[in-house]
Structure formats: structure tokens, C-alpha cells
Design a protein around this motif. Structure first.
Motif, short mmCIF file in Angstrom:
data_model
loop_
_atom_site.label_atom_id
_atom_site.label_comp_id
_atom_site.label_asym_id
_atom_site.label_seq_id
_atom_site.Cartn_x
_atom_site.Cartn_y
_atom_site.Cartn_z
N GLU A 2 24.96 12.92 -16.09
CA GLU A 2 24.38 13.25 -17.39
C GLU A 2 24.01 11.95 -18.14
N ILE A 3 24.87 10.97 -18.01
CA ILE A 3 24.59 9.68 -18.65
C ILE A 3 23.29 9.10 -18.11
N LEU A 4 23.16 9.14 -16.80
CA LEU A 4 21.95 8.60 -16.17
C LEU A 4 20.71 9.32 -16.67
N ARG A 5 20.82 10.61 -16.81
CA ARG A 5 19.69 11.39 -17.29
C ARG A 5 19.30 10.91 -18.70
N ARG A 6 20.32 10.65 -19.53
CA ARG A 6 20.05 10.28 -20.92
C ARG A 6 19.53 8.86 -21.08
N VAL A 7 19.98 7.96 -20.22
CA VAL A 7 19.57 6.55 -20.41
C VAL A 7 18.40 6.15 -19.51
N LYS A 8 17.80 7.18 -18.88
CA LYS A 8 16.76 6.93 -17.87
C LYS A 8 15.67 5.96 -18.35
N ASN A 9 15.16 6.20 -19.54
CA ASN A 9 14.04 5.37 -20.00
C ASN A 9 14.45 4.32 -21.03
N ASP A 10 15.75 4.07 -21.11
CA ASP A 10 16.24 3.16 -22.15
C ASP A 10 16.08 1.70 -21.72
N THR A 11 15.60 0.88 -22.65
CA THR A 11 15.47 -0.54 -22.32
C THR A 11 16.30 -1.42 -23.26
N SER A 12 17.13 -0.75 -24.09
CA SER A 12 17.84 -1.53 -25.12
C SER A 12 19.22 -1.98 -24.67
N ARG A 13 19.66 -1.49 -23.50
CA ARG A 13 21.04 -1.80 -23.11
C ARG A 13 21.07 -2.84 -21.99
N PRO A 14 21.48 -4.07 -22.35
CA PRO A 14 21.41 -5.17 -21.38
C PRO A 14 22.20 -4.91 -20.10
N PRO B 52 17.07 -3.40 -11.68
CA PRO B 52 17.08 -2.31 -10.69
C PRO B 52 18.48 -1.73 -10.47
N ASP B 53 18.56 -0.71 -9.64
CA ASP B 53 19.82 -0.07 -9.22
C ASP B 53 20.64 0.47 -10.40
N ARG B 54 19.95 1.12 -11.30
CA ARG B 54 20.64 1.63 -12.48
C ARG B 54 21.73 2.64 -12.11
N GLU B 55 21.43 3.49 -11.13
CA GLU B 55 22.41 4.51 -10.77
C GLU B 55 23.70 3.86 -10.27
N GLU B 56 23.56 2.85 -9.42
CA GLU B 56 24.75 2.15 -8.89
C GLU B 56 25.51 1.48 -10.04
N LYS B 57 24.75 0.89 -10.95
CA LYS B 57 25.40 0.20 -12.08
C LYS B 57 26.21 1.18 -12.92
N VAL B 58 25.60 2.31 -13.23
CA VAL B 58 26.30 3.29 -14.07
C VAL B 58 27.55 3.79 -13.34
N ASN B 59 27.39 4.13 -12.06
CA ASN B 59 28.54 4.67 -11.32
C ASN B 59 29.68 3.65 -11.24
N ALA B 60 29.34 2.40 -10.95
CA ALA B 60 30.37 1.37 -10.81
C ALA B 60 31.07 1.10 -12.14
#
Ligand code: S3P
Length: 171
Positions: A109-121, A126-134
Motif C-alpha cells: 500500500e505504501i508503494l502504491r501511495r508513494v509511486k509518483n513521489d519525488t520529495s522523499r530522498p 531506481p529499485d523503489r520497491e526493494e528500498k521500501v521493502n528493506a
């Protein structure tokens, strides 16, 4: 109702600011957003603080803010930044500030919400999904430890979340 503070913690995109604003509105409390307060103090966006001064400077600003908020007049809702309760010192300060509510939102759900976000360093590149999961896996035990109350957000309306917080944390 007794004047108490509510502190919302949780991962990026968990809904801390949105829930916080609505909760504060419902109970005539002041709404404070930690990221916005730090941006105001530095006169810079969070992403610029990370880029120009480094994450450590931002983390120090978070601890300074926790200390300041201990002295703030009671009766506010604080939306923290996702990393704020991870330092032990901050977690202890937040517990002194008010009732700490962990908004538990799952990584998909988090990934869905932050999909197009560019404000969070921390989620840039790349590899947003891996980053969020880790990050989620690493942080979950710390959020749980820092929390006085765990609120699962999945499938709940804002109204239901606010009622749950009021029932469990505001008496
Ligand atoms: C961070 C979360 C952000 C912001 C900064 C770092 C984190 O706040 O404080 O980008 O370490 O999780 P949100 O949780 O409001 O996105």
C-alpha cells in the motif's frame, strides 16, 4: 476532554499528515507537522537539506525539534517524519511528548501511495520497491517499540481511524 498530545509515527506514506490534520480538526487541537517545521526553520526543502547538509544534519534537526516540542503547550497532534522515532533518544522524547500511535500500513500500500513521489530522498532513484521493502523490514521493530498504540490503517476510513485513536489514546 483532558489536554493530551497525540504523536503519529509510521513509514513514509502511512498517512501521518492526513490523519493528523483530520484528528486535530475533529478535536479542536493544533496540528504540527515535523517535516514542515524543519523546512520552515531551515528555509529549505527536506530534499535540499539531505542533498546539501546530509542526512545526519536532518536527523539532528529532528532530535532538536523533539526537545523543543516537549516544552510546547499541550493539546496538539504531531505528524512525525518516518525516520523520527528510529533513534532511541527520539523515541523516548516522543513518549514524553504524548501518546505515540503507530500507523501500520503495509509495504504494498505504501508503494502504491508513494509511486509518483519525488520529495522523499530515501526513495529516490531506481529499485523503489526493494528500498521500501528493506527499509520497512528494518524499521518495523523500532516503530513497534516506540509505539504506545498500533493502529492498522488497511481498509479503515479516516473517520474510523479517528474514532479508534480517540477511544484508545485520548482518555
Ligand atoms: C523520512 C521520511 C520523510 C522525511 C524524510 C525522511 C524517513 O517524512 O522526514 O524524507 O526517514 O522515513 P514522511 O514520513 O512524512 O514521508
Amino acid at each position: 476532554m483532558k489536554k493530551t498530545n497525540i504523536v503519529l509515527i509510521g513509514f513514509m506514506g502511512a498517512g501521518k499528515s492526513t490523519v493528523g490534520r483530520k484528528l486535530a480538526g475533529a478535536f479542536d487541537m493544533k496540528f504540527l507537522d515535523a517535516d514542515a517545521l524543519i523546512e520552515k526553520k531551515y528555509k529549505m526543502k527536506i530534499s535540499a537539506i539531505f542533498a546539501e547538509q546530509g542526512e545526519e544534519a536532518f536527523r539532528k534537526a529532528e532530535t532538536d525539534l523533539c526537545r523543543q516540542l516537549l516544552k510546547h503547550e499541550k493539546g496538539f497532534v504531531l505528524a512525525t517524519g518516518g525516520g523520527m522515532p528510529l533513534r532511541k533518544e527520539n523515541a523516548e522524547l516522543l513518549k514524553q511528548i504524548g501518546k505515540v500511535v503507530f500507523l501500520y500500513t503495509k509495504p504494498d500500500e505504501i508503494l502504491r501511495r508513494v509511486k509518483n513521489d519525488t520529495s522523499r530522498p530515501l526513495l529516490s532513484g531506481p529499485d523503489r520497491e526493494e528500498k521500501v521493502n528493506a527499509l520497512f523490514e528494518e524499521r518495523l521493530p523500532k516503530y513497534l517499540e516506540a509505539a504506545d498504540y498500533v493502529l492498522e490503517t488497511e481498509g479503515k476510513s479516516f473517520y474510523a481511524m479517528i474514532v479508534e485513536i480517540q477511544k484508545n489514546c485520548m482518555k
